[in-house]
Design a protein around this motif. Structure first.
Motif, PDB file in Angstrom:
ATOM      1  N   GLN A  66       5.363  43.595  21.791  1.00  0.00           N
ATOM      2  CA  GLN A  66       7.201  43.311  21.697  1.00  0.00           C
ATOM      3  C   GLN A  66       7.818  44.264  22.708  1.00  0.00           C
ATOM      4  N   GLN A 107      -3.919  33.639  14.670  1.00  0.00           N
ATOM      5  CA  GLN A 107      -3.769  34.031  13.278  1.00  0.00           C
ATOM      6  C   GLN A 107      -4.973  34.020  12.559  1.00  0.00           C
ATOM      7  N   THR A 114       1.173  40.507  10.043  1.00  0.00           N
ATOM      8  CA  THR A 114       1.590  40.728  11.390  1.00  0.00           C
ATOM      9  C   THR A 114       1.468  39.735  12.364  1.00  0.00           C
ATOM     10  N   TYR A 116       2.531  36.615  11.908  1.00  0.00           N
ATOM     11  CA  TYR A 116       3.492  35.821  11.615  1.00  0.00           C
ATOM     12  C   TYR A 116       4.843  36.549  12.064  1.00  0.00           C
ATOM     13  N   ASP A 117       4.792  37.996  11.951  1.00  0.00           N
ATOM     14  CA  ASP A 117       5.796  38.784  12.400  1.00  0.00           C
ATOM     15  C   ASP A 117       5.849  38.771  13.738  1.00  0.00           C
ATOM     16  N   ALA A 119       5.046  36.129  15.742  1.00  0.00           N
ATOM     17  CA  ALA A 119       5.333  34.684  16.064  1.00  0.00           C
ATOM     18  C   ALA A 119       6.876  34.556  15.796  1.00  0.00           C
ATOM     19  N   SER A 120       7.334  35.170  14.934  1.00  0.00           N
ATOM     20  CA  SER A 120       8.979  35.157  14.477  1.00  0.00           C
ATOM     21  C   SER A 120       9.616  35.908  15.562  1.00  0.00           C
ATOM     22  N   PHE A 121       9.057  37.175  16.203  1.00  0.00           N
ATOM     23  CA  PHE A 121       9.609  37.951  17.272  1.00  0.00           C
ATOM     24  C   PHE A 121       9.765  37.000  18.316  1.00  0.00           C
ATOM     25  N   GLN A 123       9.779  33.642  18.774  1.00  0.00           N
ATOM     26  CA  GLN A 123      10.731  32.515  18.423  1.00  0.00           C
ATOM     27  C   GLN A 123      12.042  33.033  18.772  1.00  0.00           C
ATOM     28  N   HIS A 124      12.418  34.229  17.944  1.00  0.00           N
ATOM     29  CA  HIS A 124      13.795  34.433  17.675  1.00  0.00           C
ATOM     30  C   HIS A 124      14.465  35.378  18.802  1.00  0.00           C
TER      31      HIS A 124
END
Length: 197
Positions: A66, A107, A114, A116-117, A119-121, A123-124
């Protein structure tokens, strides 16, 4: 408190180093304790279990990946420089912990949140930052085209890491050697955006 924090960090660093050297499946609490120069009871005290410690290694990798996106918003650099620095940092994170990266991306992590976190980062925030660079470099304003271009660049960085067991040794050496990443990224950017842009 500093001593506790230092011991926790030493254990986590040892786990990360072992995963980097031996892969995820070969790691044991005994090996981590030996590398960190602590007893097994301290690992259980600070992390509760091997699974919790491994989850912390995943969180650390996600934080590293990140953080590599931060340069994409540095207006002091040209769009191409930002993209190159980002790709270099991203590649270094991928290369250093290929087994962890594989688990985050697939995954395959025993139900940890983690991946999924991350993946969310992606995507967003993450993909949007890369898409902004695509728009700056190409002038293309269609978000679907920007997204496809972003995925192609990220895929070009991840493929040699994730497919390393399938690649021939000379290809593995070429892509996974730290010195060749800059050359690889320059080649990729020249092919994608033209030289000198």
């Amino acid at each position: 408190m500093d001593n506790e924090s230092s011991t926790r960090e030493k254990i986590l660093d040892a786990a990360m180093e072992l995963i980097s050297k031996e892969g995820f499946d070969g790691i044991t609490v005994r090996k981590i304790a030996a590398m960190a120069d602590v007893n097994i009871a301290l690992i259980n005290y600070y992390y509760g279990s091997k699974e919790n410690l491994l989850n912390e290694t995943l969180k650390t990798l996600v934080a590293i990946l990140q953080k590599s996106f931060n340069v994409l918003t540095d207006e002091n650099l040209s769009a191409r420089e930002r993209l190159k620095i980002f790709l270099m940092r991203y590649a270094i994170g991928l290369r250093k912990y290929p087994d962890l990266v594989h688990r985050v991306i697939t995954q395959d992590t025993f139900g940890f949140a983690t991946p999924y976190d991350f993946a969310s980062f992606l995507q967003h925030m993450g993909i949007n930052r890369v898409m902004d660079i695509m728009r700056e470099l190409t002038g293309i304003t269609d978000p679907s085209v920007q997204r496809m271009m972003s995925m192609q660049l990220l895929g070009a960085m991840a493929f040699p890491i994730l497919a390393r067991p399938l690649l021939y040794d000379d290809i593995k050496d070429e892509f996974l050697a730290s010195g060749s990443y800059e050359e690889y990224i320059d080649f990729l950017l020249d092919r994608y955006f033209g030289s000198g842009q």
